[in-house]
Design a protein around this motif. Structure first.
Motif, PDB file in Angstrom:
ATOM      1  N   GLN A  87      40.264  28.775  32.458  1.00 42.21           N
ATOM      2  CA  GLN A  87      39.277  29.434  33.379  1.00 42.21           C
ATOM      3  C   GLN A  87      38.211  28.857  33.332  1.00 42.21           C
TER       4      GLN A  87
ATOM      5  N   ARG B 126      35.675  38.162  40.865  1.00 40.50           N
ATOM      6  CA  ARG B 126      36.350  37.878  41.717  1.00 40.50           C
ATOM      7  C   ARG B 126      37.158  36.584  41.497  1.00 40.50           C
ATOM      8  N   LEU B 127      38.548  36.636  42.047  1.00 44.17           N
ATOM      9  CA  LEU B 127      39.370  35.510  41.789  1.00 44.17           C
ATOM     10  C   LEU B 127      38.759  34.319  42.606  1.00 44.17           C
TER      11      LEU B 127
ATOM     12  N   SER C 140      44.023  38.504  37.828  1.00 46.03           N
ATOM     13  CA  SER C 140      43.450  39.060  39.079  1.00 46.03           C
ATOM     14  C   SER C 140      43.006  40.118  38.752  1.00 46.03           C
ATOM     15  N   ASP C 141      43.937  41.301  38.417  1.00 38.14           N
ATOM     16  CA  ASP C 141      43.639  42.774  37.971  1.00 38.14           C
ATOM     17  C   ASP C 141      42.455  42.811  37.132  1.00 38.14           C
TER      18      ASP C 141
ATOM     19  N   LEU D 168      49.104  35.604  36.525  1.00 43.17           N
ATOM     20  CA  LEU D 168      47.993  35.437  37.497  1.00 43.17           C
ATOM     21  C   LEU D 168      47.845  36.635  38.038  1.00 43.17           C
ATOM     22  N   GLN D 169      48.792  37.561  38.028  1.00 47.00           N
ATOM     23  CA  GLN D 169      48.535  38.856  38.862  1.00 47.00           C
ATOM     24  C   GLN D 169      47.801  39.647  37.615  1.00 47.00           C
TER      25      GLN D 169
ATOM     26  N   GLU E 175      39.188  41.993  38.773  1.00 43.27           N
ATOM     27  CA  GLU E 175      38.693  42.818  39.577  1.00 43.27           C
ATOM     28  C   GLU E 175      38.063  44.170  38.867  1.00 43.27           C
TER      29      GLU E 175
ATOM     30  N   VAL F 195      42.499  28.602  42.848  1.00 41.05           N
ATOM     31  CA  VAL F 195      43.590  28.539  41.736  1.00 41.05           C
ATOM     32  C   VAL F 195      44.225  27.347  41.822  1.00 41.05           C
TER      33      VAL F 195
ATOM     34  N   GLU G 165      32.673  34.454  41.147  1.00 38.36           N
ATOM     35  CA  GLU G 165      34.015  33.903  41.516  1.00 38.36           C
ATOM     36  C   GLU G 165      34.467  32.898  40.175  1.00 38.36           C
TER      37      GLU G 165
END
Length: 212
Positions: A191, A171-172, A162-163, A158-159, A166, A175, A204
């Motif tokens: 996704q 944008r995330l 998200s990175d 997830l990290q 960005e 979830v 988003e």
């Protein structure tokens, strides 16, 4: 400033121009003079209710009880704001300038509907009444939103996802967690927009993420 009386009944007329109506009336009454509103006029410089001119003129000598005629400001003349939506920024500024309005803040905004450089909206709105001192703010199209290539997020943490979003200008979004024995916790399973698709920047992206 002290006022002067001569010959017993003559008084010097004070200057009440640019004063408010009631203030001017009080000043004249203290000299034994009577204020009479002769007319009202539009005035670009003085606010509504202010004295534009007077007769007899300031510092002349008159008998006590004399009437002083004044012209009162109606304030600035109001003009109808033109509709400059749908024309180019340059043309909009020319239209406003011809009428006497000045352009205020110009803000760019992406748009599918309006070509680049065309006015999308304005404040004040078309048809409103405004003085010439009011600035007309414009929102101008910067063209269609820039598109990004949707990356493949499945299998990433997830990290990491998200990175990556960005960095891509995305944008995330929402979830949602789903139990999975195949993937480690916090791994992206699905996704909302498939990898390889085109998506506008700033959009988003919703993800389904694994949990135990």
């Amino acid at each position: 400033m002290p006022w002067v009386v001569k010959h017993g009944q003559d008084v010097e007329v004070p200057d009440v121009t640019e004063k408010g109506l009631e203030e001017a009336r009080d000043i004249l009454q203290k000299r034994g003079l009577l204020l009479v509103v002769e007319r009202q006029e539009e005035n670009e410089e003085l606010p509504e209710g202010a004295v534009i001119s007077q007769s007899p003129p300031p510092y002349s000598w008159v008998k006590r009880g004399r009437r002083v005629f004044v012209a009162i400001s109606r304030g600035a003349r109001l003009y109808e704001v033109p509709d400059v939506r749908g024309v180019s920024q340059r043309q909009a500024m020319l239209i406003l300038d011809q009428i006497g309005f000045k352009t205020g803040t110009i803000t760019g905004q992406p748009s599918y509907e309006f070509p680049k450089g065309v006015v999308i909206s304005q404040i004040p709105e078309p048809g409103e009444l405004a003085g010439k001192d009011v600035l007309i703010d414009l929102v101008v199209s910067t063209g269609p939103p820039e598109l990004a290539l949707m990356p493949d997020l499945v299998g990433k943490s997830l990290q990491e996802a998200s990175d990556l979003l960005e960095r891509m200008g995305l944008r995330l979004g929402r979830v949602t967690y789903q139990s999975s024995l195949e993937y480690l916790p916090d791994t992206v399973l699905r996704q909302s927009i498939p990898a390889g698709g085109r998506v506008r920047k700033g959009a988003e992206i919703d993800l389904v993420v694994s949990k135990l």
